[in-house]
Enzyme design. Structure first.
Site, PDB file in Angstrom:
ATOM      1  N   ASP A   7       0.824  -1.220   0.000  1.00 32.80           N
ATOM      2  CA  ASP A   7       0.000   0.000   0.000  1.00 32.80           C
ATOM      3  C   ASP A   7       0.858   1.271   0.000  1.00 32.80           C
ATOM      4  O   ASP A   7       0.700   2.135   0.861  1.00 32.80           O
ATOM      5  CB  ASP A   7      -0.943   0.026   1.210  1.00 32.80           C
ATOM      6  CG  ASP A   7      -1.596  -1.323   1.475  1.00 32.80           C
ATOM      7  OD1 ASP A   7      -2.013  -1.970   0.505  1.00 32.80           O
ATOM      8  OD2 ASP A   7      -1.687  -1.725   2.648  1.00 32.80           O
ATOM      9  N   GLU A 195     -11.351  -0.176  -1.888  1.00 36.62           N
ATOM     10  CA  GLU A 195     -10.510   0.435  -0.858  1.00 36.62           C
ATOM     11  C   GLU A 195      -9.339   1.179  -1.500  1.00 36.62           C
ATOM     12  O   GLU A 195      -9.230   1.280  -2.720  1.00 36.62           O
ATOM     13  CB  GLU A 195      -9.999  -0.630   0.115  1.00 36.62           C
ATOM     14  CG  GLU A 195      -9.087  -1.674  -0.505  1.00 36.62           C
ATOM     15  CD  GLU A 195      -8.642  -2.729   0.499  1.00 36.62           C
ATOM     16  OE1 GLU A 195      -9.129  -2.738   1.652  1.00 36.62           O
ATOM     17  OE2 GLU A 195      -7.787  -3.558   0.123  1.00 36.62           O
TER      18      GLU A 195
END
Length: 454
Positions: A7, A195
């Site tokens: 991420d 997300e």
């Protein structure tokens, strides 16, 4: 040098790019190609905090886990670095999102306070009144904080659960402005697998682009990156067909994590794929599995756009690494992603022109069609020929035309009309810069081509 930061959220400081990711991992690079890890692991030894375990004890107590998920770091007017961190229980959206501040980007960060909580079962959410409902309220993780063109500060955040939300922030404190609760809903809900939102403004197109990852992050999760756009930082964000992303959410009547209802929406820019080795090529065939949770960066000095993400790889399980690809804005005002990881043309032994002429573009390619699905299928490349007379043949048929200034339009009948950009990219399997194209249809399908010969 490759590094593993899940991420990765990018910030450029004094000529160095930093990425901050889950599990308090971080790495830095001066060229977007070679990454050096500078931190990893939620433990007392991590240099980003003076003992993160005790510093963020209230966060870990709420989330019932000593771990951190995807963060973001932004520099505010006081010259300090604001680190938005989050912790999540994992099997439920019981999470806390907070803020820590440092004088230097590499820390140490000093905890300021928790900003948001989720998963207060049976109790109120952030408005202090409404009982927390995970179908409509967010899981408070995956923050991205950005400035708009008017100098306002925003934080977009959320994962699965009630979707992605945005809050206006105070530019002096880094905290949310009061009275907003969880903020404005932008996309997702009913536990849809959406997300990792990230917003990038393009001075070229004047749009704000909201990137999100659909699907699940693991090798079998079918993670894929999508984008929508708005003229306003807080939406509404639309895809090319004009669908408002705020309406994109799973069907609560279907089993949990219903992907089929959300798959038709947004512009899919990259998913699972693998290029076949062409004649003369060597090495492991290039390809990605579950690429996603990206950040993005615009370099004002060169006008270049970069997509920074993590990815897994075919046949290597959960191993993941940082990847950076150049992006371009196509004639329709949508980001399209170069097929290979970034390397500047200046790396070539002899001078290469950035211009790709019509004569340069004619030839044989291996083409990836990313489709629109959320699926673990690895899209394999197929051979197509772009002939000098403007026809396309091979595994796809149709026509193509060079639109000048490295722009290309590829029309493949019922498959769609794809508006794209030509460039030269480094193909490690060929150990050469090759002509490539990346193009997108109004349906939100992206295709890539990499030149393999004459």
């Amino acid at each position: 040098m490759d590094a593993s930061v899940h991420d990765p959220s990018v910030i450029k400081v004094d000529g160095t790019f930093y990425v901050f990711g889950s599990h308090l991992a971080a790495a830095k690079s001066t060229d977007l190609m070679n990454w050096t890890k500078i931190a990893d692991g939620v433990n007392a030894a991590n240099p980003l905090f003076n003992n993160v375990v005790t510093s963020l004890a209230d966060t870990f107590a709420w989330a019932q886990v000593t771990d951190l998920w995807a963060p973001d770091v932004v520099k505010l007017a006081d010259g300090k670095f604001y680190h938005y961190y989050c912790a999540c229980k994992g099997d439920s959206p019981r999470s806390a999102l907070g803020l820590a501040v440092a004088d230097k980007v590499e820390g140490p960060y000093v905890n300021k306070q928790i900003l948001l909580k989720s998963g207060n079962w049976g109790g109120p959410g952030e408005d202090g009144v409404t009982i927390y409902d995970a179908l409509t309220m967010p899981n408070v993780v995956d923050p991205n904080t950005f400035f708009d063109q008017q100098g306002k500060l925003w934080m977009i955040y959320g994962s699965y659960s009630g979707g992605i939300f945005i809050l206006e922030m105070d530019t002096s404190t880094g905290l949310q402005k009061p009275g907003q609760g969880y903020g404005k809903h932008l996309i997702g809900g009913n536990h849809s697998r959406i997300e990792g939102a990230y917003v990038l403004y393009s001075p070229q197109s004047k749009y704000y682009y909201m990137f999100t990852s659909f699907g699940g992050l693991d090798a079998n999760g079918a993670y894929n990156m999508r984008v929508s756009r708005s003229l306003n930082p807080d939406g509404p964000y639309l895809d090319a067909k004009g669908n408002d992303m705020a309406n994109v959410k799973s069907n609560p009547a279907l089993p949990l994590f219903d992907d089929a209802t959300i798959a038709p929406f947004g512009q899919k820019i990259m998913g699972n794929h693998q290029f076949a080795l062409a004649a003369g090529e060597t090495g492991t065939p290039l390809g990605y599995v579950s690429p996603g949770h990206n950040s993005a960066y615009y370099e004002p000095s060169t006008g270049q756009y970069f997509l920074i993400f993590h990815t897994r790889f075919p046949g290597t399980g959960e191993l993941h690494q940082i990847r950076v690809h150049e992006m371009f804005i196509n004639a329709d005002g949508w980001p399209v992603v170069a097929p290979f990881r970034y390397a500047p043309l200046s790396k070539n032994a002899t001078t290469l022109s950035a211009e790709v002429t019509a004569a340069d573009a004619a030839g044989t390619y291996k083409m990836i069609n990313h489709g629109k699905d959320i699926s673990t299928t690895i899209k394999a490349s197929q051979e197509v020929v772009l002939a000098a007379n403007g026809t396309v043949s091979g595994s796809a048929s149709g026509t193509w035309k060079h639109d000048g200034s490295n722009k290309i339009t590829i029309s493949l009948g019922a498959t769609g009309t794809f508006v794209g950009v030509l460039s030269r990219q480094w193909n490690t399997n060929a150990s050469a810069f090759v002509v490539t194209w990346t193009a997108q249809s109004v349906d939100g399908v992206s295709i890539w081509g990499a030149r393999t010969g004459n």
